[in-house]
Write an enzyme that holds these catalytic residues in place. Sequence first.
Site, mmCIF file in Angstrom:
data_model
loop_
_atom_site.group_PDB
_atom_site.id
_atom_site.type_symbol
_atom_site.label_atom_id
_atom_site.label_comp_id
_atom_site.label_asym_id
_atom_site.label_seq_id
_atom_site.Cartn_x
_atom_site.Cartn_y
_atom_site.Cartn_z
ATOM 1 N N LYS A 176 0.827 -1.206 0.000
ATOM 2 C CA LYS A 176 0.000 0.000 0.000
ATOM 3 C C LYS A 176 0.863 1.259 0.000
ATOM 4 O O LYS A 176 1.798 1.353 0.785
ATOM 5 C CB LYS A 176 -0.900 0.010 1.239
ATOM 6 C CG LYS A 176 -1.834 -1.173 1.330
ATOM 7 C CD LYS A 176 -2.626 -1.160 2.629
ATOM 8 C CE LYS A 176 -1.767 -1.354 3.846
ATOM 9 N NZ LYS A 176 -2.546 -1.567 5.083
ATOM 10 N N THR A 209 -7.030 9.749 8.670
ATOM 11 C CA THR A 209 -6.633 8.503 8.009
ATOM 12 C C THR A 209 -6.620 7.327 8.978
ATOM 13 O O THR A 209 -6.136 6.249 8.640
ATOM 14 C CB THR A 209 -5.221 8.656 7.409
ATOM 15 O OG1 THR A 209 -4.336 9.054 8.468
ATOM 16 C CG2 THR A 209 -5.183 9.679 6.309
ATOM 17 N N GLY A 211 -7.449 4.101 10.642
ATOM 18 C CA GLY A 211 -8.244 2.921 10.286
ATOM 19 C C GLY A 211 -8.266 2.594 8.807
ATOM 20 O O GLY A 211 -8.959 1.659 8.393
ATOM 21 N N THR A 212 -7.480 3.308 8.011
ATOM 22 C CA THR A 212 -7.533 3.060 6.558
ATOM 23 C C THR A 212 -7.087 1.634 6.205
ATOM 24 O O THR A 212 -7.693 1.000 5.334
ATOM 25 C CB THR A 212 -6.657 4.072 5.786
ATOM 26 O OG1 THR A 212 -5.399 4.158 6.440
ATOM 27 C CG2 THR A 212 -7.299 5.444 5.748
ATOM 28 N N GLY A 213 -6.066 1.132 6.893
ATOM 29 C CA GLY A 213 -5.597 -0.234 6.607
ATOM 30 C C GLY A 213 -6.658 -1.264 6.956
ATOM 31 O O GLY A 213 -6.822 -2.273 6.261
ATOM 32 N N CYS A 214 -7.371 -0.999 8.053
ATOM 33 C CA CYS A 214 -8.431 -1.919 8.487
ATOM 34 C C CYS A 214 -9.561 -1.919 7.467
ATOM 35 O O CYS A 214 -10.062 -2.982 7.060
ATOM 36 C CB CYS A 214 -8.965 -1.496 9.851
ATOM 37 S SG CYS A 214 -7.681 -1.306 11.103
HETATM 38 O O1 PXL Z 1 -4.391 0.580 12.018
HETATM 39 C C1 PXL Z 1 -3.823 -0.387 12.787
HETATM 40 C C2 PXL Z 1 -4.679 -0.744 13.959
HETATM 41 C C3 PXL Z 1 -5.384 -1.908 13.957
HETATM 42 N N1 PXL Z 1 -6.170 -2.298 14.969
HETATM 43 C C4 PXL Z 1 -6.313 -1.532 16.053
HETATM 44 C C5 PXL Z 1 -5.639 -0.325 16.132
HETATM 45 C C6 PXL Z 1 -4.801 0.096 15.061
HETATM 46 C C7 PXL Z 1 -4.109 1.369 15.118
HETATM 47 O O2 PXL Z 1 -4.240 2.144 16.012
HETATM 48 O O3 PXL Z 1 -5.797 0.433 17.208
HETATM 49 C C8 PXL Z 1 -7.197 -1.981 17.164
#
Ligand code: PXL
Length: 263
Positions: A176, A209, A211-214
């Site tokens: 990414k 931004t 949580g974008t990866g999630c």
């Molecule tokens: O974005 C990575 C991530 C994943 N999961 C949880 C997070 C974070 C980043 O803060 O808190 C629970």
Amino acid sequence: MKSLPCVLTIAGSDSGAGAGIQADARTIHALGGYACTAIAAVTAQNTRGVPAWRPVAPALIAAQVSAVLEDLPVAAIKTGLLPGPAAIRAVAAVLRKHPRIPLVIDPVIGSTSGARFLSAAGVRVLAAELLPRATLVTPNWPEAGVLADRRITSMADVEPVGRELVARLGCAVLLKGGHAPGRMCRDCLVTIDGKVHWFESPRLATRNTHGTGCVLSAAIAAGLARGLKLAPAVKQAHAFLQRALRAGRAQDWGAGRGPAFAG
Ligand code: PXL
């Protein structure tokens, strides 16, 4: 009646709901799926950072995953925050009993705000025990650097590092480009048969931004659960994330890095 695609997310809880389980469930529901959840860690969190967090006991993580997989028609799985080597081994042991369900791994190592969730030993166990079972891993530039033992410093590094990771890890890699400089955001997919696909969109100017990866990895899992092939699933997820970022820019919540709103 058309069946509802069921997606299991194994990840951390974010009390501010910008990332983690909450972002995953929102994304999966917005894309017409049904989200089952296995909580791997609990974080106290808002847009400013992570003041506290604790891992869930590995046996309890595994029990959640087993309970869901033994009964519900899970069509795709994603993992996010897995809090250590024992948790990863416990999840890998359960998933070995369900080898055909597509698996997307967001290799969460830490938060942008500085919390460290996974140790170097954890990264090694992830690479050895879970990634070879995965359909796709979705590192950003810093995470790919850790997985490949090699820093990515320019766009020219992306494709070679992606290929190296596919060879090393035994799964497809979506590298990414959200952390990269430049006017365009460019994500690079290298599939297991060596094909390369680029997904590009103009970079949005936003601080929101979180949580974008999630959101991206959950959206890919939701696409795979609907029966999409990998590249089309990534394409729709990339487009969905653009919408989420625009919505997050409009809401502009909190004093820090606000959520990208999925849905
Ligand atoms: O974005 C990575 C991530 C994943 N999961 C949880 C997070 C974070 C980043 O803060 O808190 C629970």
